[in-house]
Design an enzyme around this catalytic site. Structure first.
Site, PDB file in Angstrom:
ATOM      1  N   ARG A  78      -5.913   2.840 -18.584  1.00 56.81           N
ATOM      2  CA  ARG A  78      -5.445   1.557 -18.035  1.00 56.81           C
ATOM      3  C   ARG A  78      -6.443   1.077 -16.997  1.00 56.81           C
ATOM      4  O   ARG A  78      -6.872   1.842 -16.126  1.00 56.81           O
ATOM      5  CB  ARG A  78      -4.063   1.745 -17.391  1.00 56.81           C
ATOM      6  CG  ARG A  78      -3.538   0.493 -16.692  1.00 56.81           C
ATOM      7  CD  ARG A  78      -2.141   0.716 -16.136  1.00 56.81           C
ATOM      8  NE  ARG A  78      -1.729  -0.376 -15.272  1.00 56.81           N
ATOM      9  CZ  ARG A  78      -1.121  -1.476 -15.693  1.00 56.81           C
ATOM     10  NH1 ARG A  78      -0.837  -1.645 -16.967  1.00 56.81           N
ATOM     11  NH2 ARG A  78      -0.780  -2.412 -14.820  1.00 56.81           N
TER      12      ARG A  78
ATOM     13  N   ASP B  59       3.500  -4.080  -1.811  1.00 58.48           N
ATOM     14  CA  ASP B  59       2.195  -4.529  -1.330  1.00 58.48           C
ATOM     15  C   ASP B  59       2.403  -5.209   0.030  1.00 58.48           C
ATOM     16  O   ASP B  59       3.321  -6.005   0.197  1.00 58.48           O
ATOM     17  CB  ASP B  59       1.552  -5.505  -2.324  1.00 58.48           C
ATOM     18  CG  ASP B  59       1.179  -4.815  -3.643  1.00 58.48           C
ATOM     19  OD1 ASP B  59       1.155  -3.574  -3.680  1.00 58.48           O
ATOM     20  OD2 ASP B  59       0.908  -5.540  -4.626  1.00 58.48           O
TER      21      ASP B  59
ATOM     22  N   HIS C 145       6.972  -1.245  -6.750  1.00 63.43           N
ATOM     23  CA  HIS C 145       6.411  -1.018  -8.073  1.00 63.43           C
ATOM     24  C   HIS C 145       5.607   0.277  -8.080  1.00 63.43           C
ATOM     25  O   HIS C 145       5.303   0.834  -7.020  1.00 63.43           O
ATOM     26  CB  HIS C 145       5.550  -2.220  -8.518  1.00 63.43           C
ATOM     27  CG  HIS C 145       4.470  -2.592  -7.548  1.00 63.43           C
ATOM     28  ND1 HIS C 145       4.715  -3.217  -6.340  1.00 63.43           N
ATOM     29  CD2 HIS C 145       3.118  -2.418  -7.585  1.00 63.43           C
ATOM     30  CE1 HIS C 145       3.580  -3.422  -5.695  1.00 63.43           C
ATOM     31  NE2 HIS C 145       2.590  -2.933  -6.431  1.00 63.43           N
TER      32      HIS C 145
HETATM   33  C1  LIG Z   1      -1.093   4.738   1.740  1.00 62.39           C
HETATM   34  C2  LIG Z   1      -1.655   3.548   1.811  1.00 62.39           C
HETATM   35  C3  LIG Z   1      -2.610   2.969   0.810  1.00 62.39           C
HETATM   36  C4  LIG Z   1      -2.516   1.496   1.110  1.00 62.39           C
HETATM   37  C5  LIG Z   1      -2.461   1.503   2.595  1.00 62.39           C
HETATM   38  C6  LIG Z   1      -1.366   2.535   2.852  1.00 62.39           C
HETATM   39  O1  LIG Z   1      -1.389   3.068   4.132  1.00 62.39           O
HETATM   40  C7  LIG Z   1      -0.026   1.859   2.556  1.00 62.39           C
HETATM   41  C8  LIG Z   1      -0.185   0.659   1.597  1.00 62.39           C
HETATM   42  C9  LIG Z   1      -1.219   0.916   0.497  1.00 62.39           C
HETATM   43  C10 LIG Z   1      -1.632  -0.378  -0.203  1.00 62.39           C
HETATM   44  C11 LIG Z   1      -0.763  -0.744  -1.405  1.00 62.39           C
HETATM   45  C12 LIG Z   1      -1.267  -2.069  -1.974  1.00 62.39           C
HETATM   46  C13 LIG Z   1      -2.797  -2.104  -2.126  1.00 62.39           C
HETATM   47  O2  LIG Z   1      -3.167  -1.295  -3.250  1.00 62.39           O
HETATM   48  C14 LIG Z   1      -3.497  -1.571  -0.850  1.00 62.39           C
HETATM   49  C15 LIG Z   1      -5.020  -1.786  -0.934  1.00 62.39           C
HETATM   50  C16 LIG Z   1      -2.899  -2.197   0.352  1.00 62.39           C
HETATM   51  O3  LIG Z   1      -3.281  -3.172   0.972  1.00 62.39           O
HETATM   52  O4  LIG Z   1      -1.784  -1.470   0.739  1.00 62.39           O
HETATM   53  C17 LIG Z   1      -3.056  -0.135  -0.628  1.00 62.39           C
HETATM   54  C18 LIG Z   1      -3.657   0.599   0.556  1.00 62.39           C
HETATM   55  C19 LIG Z   1      -4.904   1.392   0.168  1.00 62.39           C
HETATM   56  O5  LIG Z   1      -4.984   1.952  -0.935  1.00 62.39           O
HETATM   57  O6  LIG Z   1      -5.797   1.477   1.005  1.00 62.39           O
HETATM   58  O1  LIG Z   2      -2.629  -0.696 -11.353  1.00 65.13           O
HETATM   59  C1  LIG Z   2      -1.625  -1.371 -11.368  1.00 65.13           C
HETATM   60  O2  LIG Z   2      -1.175  -1.902 -12.364  1.00 65.13           O
HETATM   61  C2  LIG Z   2      -0.875  -1.595 -10.063  1.00 65.13           C
HETATM   62  C3  LIG Z   2      -1.650  -1.110  -8.889  1.00 65.13           C
HETATM   63  C4  LIG Z   2      -1.016  -1.471  -7.587  1.00 65.13           C
HETATM   64  O3  LIG Z   2       0.165  -1.633  -7.488  1.00 65.13           O
HETATM   65  C5  LIG Z   2      -1.884  -1.600  -6.420  1.00 65.13           C
HETATM   66  O4  LIG Z   2      -3.117  -1.397  -6.531  1.00 65.13           O
HETATM   67  O5  LIG Z   2      -1.354  -1.928  -5.340  1.00 65.13           O
HETATM   68 FE   LIG Z   3       0.691  -2.503  -5.581  1.00 64.81          FE
END
Ligand SMILES: C=C1C[C@]23C[C@@]1(O)CC[C@H]2[C@@]12CC[C@H](O)[C@@](C)(C(=O)O1)[C@H]2[C@@H]3C(=O)O
Ligand SMILES: O=C(O)CCC(=O)C(=O)O
Ligand SMILES: [Fe+2]
Length: 305
Positions: A244, A179, A234
């Site tokens: 889930r 994250d 993760h």
């Molecule tokens: C592929 C992607 C989805 C994400 C933004 C990104 O470019 C890389 C990080 C991804 C993530 C993972 C954690 C969170 O779920 C999230 C909201 C974030 O801040 O980074 C997601 C992004 C997303 O789904 O927009």
């Molecule tokens: O759904 C989950 O338990 C984890 C999801 C997660 O890692 C995310 O949204 O970044």
């Molecule tokens: Fe995550």
């Protein structure tokens, strides 16, 4: 799902100053008076831990879960995004069509976010204290800032019967990643699926617990602690029979915030492992990456020879 043999479980890092290990996952009781050393240790060894006695009302968590599922309980094999195309739409009409549901959902989400944000800030202050960082709100003030770029996410993974047939193969629900923010507070229903990666690259399942929260160290906290805390890799694997539902608060800094190792955690400029960047720069570059990419790589300093 990865099933661990007993010898593998015994190889988990032994936590000194001991957070109880629950199936390999550090467990922290927030009602205990001196947990800061355990918290620091969990962030260093795993970048991940479970918290109990967290003070977030169980009724609020349940209310949000039922609101997230929707008023009429329709849960199909579909997640969708519905956008209005008319920018001049009259929102009063929306309220009369969707009834109180949308309004209620927003209200419960706001209450829930305030409660988990408070808990996240308490944890961040204990961590700062454990690392002897002054001021103690060095991390938490970023979440408390009015401009804090924090997000809230609800994930629904429908049951995936195919995952039963594909024995020995993990059917991925949410691919592996770290994250990007400072800290993530995750709560799920009692359906398994979440796995974390240990430092040696092995994946371990996180037993679900609907009454607890799971905390992830994010990339920004890894940088601010100059790599002392690890942002945990993760992923979520599909469950063959149960759906889930997870809800995650991602505590992030304001977009203009400069993210760099804190001075008290580096001896001199040359010991800093990362180049300074603003959260805006990081976020912009993150959205150009694939989920599994190492987003911090771009900001790492090349090791001095
Ligand atoms: C592929 C992607 C989805 C994400 C933004 C990104 O470019 C890389 C990080 C991804 C993530 C993972 C954690 C969170 O779920 C999230 C909201 C974030 O801040 O980074 C997601 C992004 C997303 O789904 O927009
Ligand atoms: O759904 C989950 O338990 C984890 C999801 C997660 O890692 C995310 O949204 O970044
Ligand atoms: Fe995550």
């Amino acid at each position: 799902m990865v099933v661990l043999s007993k010898p593998a479980i015994e190889q988990f890092p032994k936590t000194k100053n001991c957070a109880t290990l629950l199936g390999g996952i550090p467990l922290i009781d927030l009602s205990k008076s001196d947990t800061k050393t355990q918290l620091v240790r969990a962030c260093e060894d795993f970048g991940f831990f479970k918290v109990i006695n967290h003070g977030v009302p169980v009724e609020l968590i349940r209310e949000l879960e039922s609101e997230a599922i929707g008023p009429n309980g329709d849960v199909g094999w579909l997640e969708y995004l519905l956008l209005t195309t008319n920018t001049h739409s009259d929102y009063r009409n929306f309220a009369s069509i969707f009834g109180e549901a949308a309004e209620n959902f927003r209200c419960v989400v706001n209450k829930y976010i305030s409660a988990v944000k408070k808990m996240a800030c308490e944890i961040l202050e204990m961590l700062a204290d454990g690392l002897r960082i002054q001021p103690i709100n060095a991390f938490s003030k970023l979440l408390m800032d009015e401009q804090s770029d924090s997000v809230f996410r609800v994930n629904h993974y429908p049951p995936c019967p195919d995952s039963q047939e594909s024995k020995g193969r993990n059917l991925i629900g949410f691919g592996e990643h770290t994250d990007p923010q400072i800290i993530s507070v995750l709560r799920s229903n009692n359906t398994s699926g979440l796995q974390i990666s240990l430092k040696d690259g092995r994946w371990i399942p996180v037993p679900p617990d609907q009454n607890s929260f799971f905390i992830n160290v994010g990339d920004s906290l890894q940088v601010m602690t100059n790599g002392r805390f690890k942002s945990v890799r993760h992923r979520v694997v599909a469950n063959s029979s149960k759906s889930r539902l997870s809800m995650i608060y991602f505590g992030g800094p304001p977009l203009s915030e400069r993210i760099a190792p804190l001075a008290s955690l580096v001896q001199g400029e040359e010991d800093s492992l990362y180049k300074e960047f603003t959260w805006f720069e990081y976020k912009k570059s993150a959205y150009k990456t694939r989920l599994a990419d190492n987003r911090l790589g771009l900001f790492e300093k090349i090791a001095a020879s």
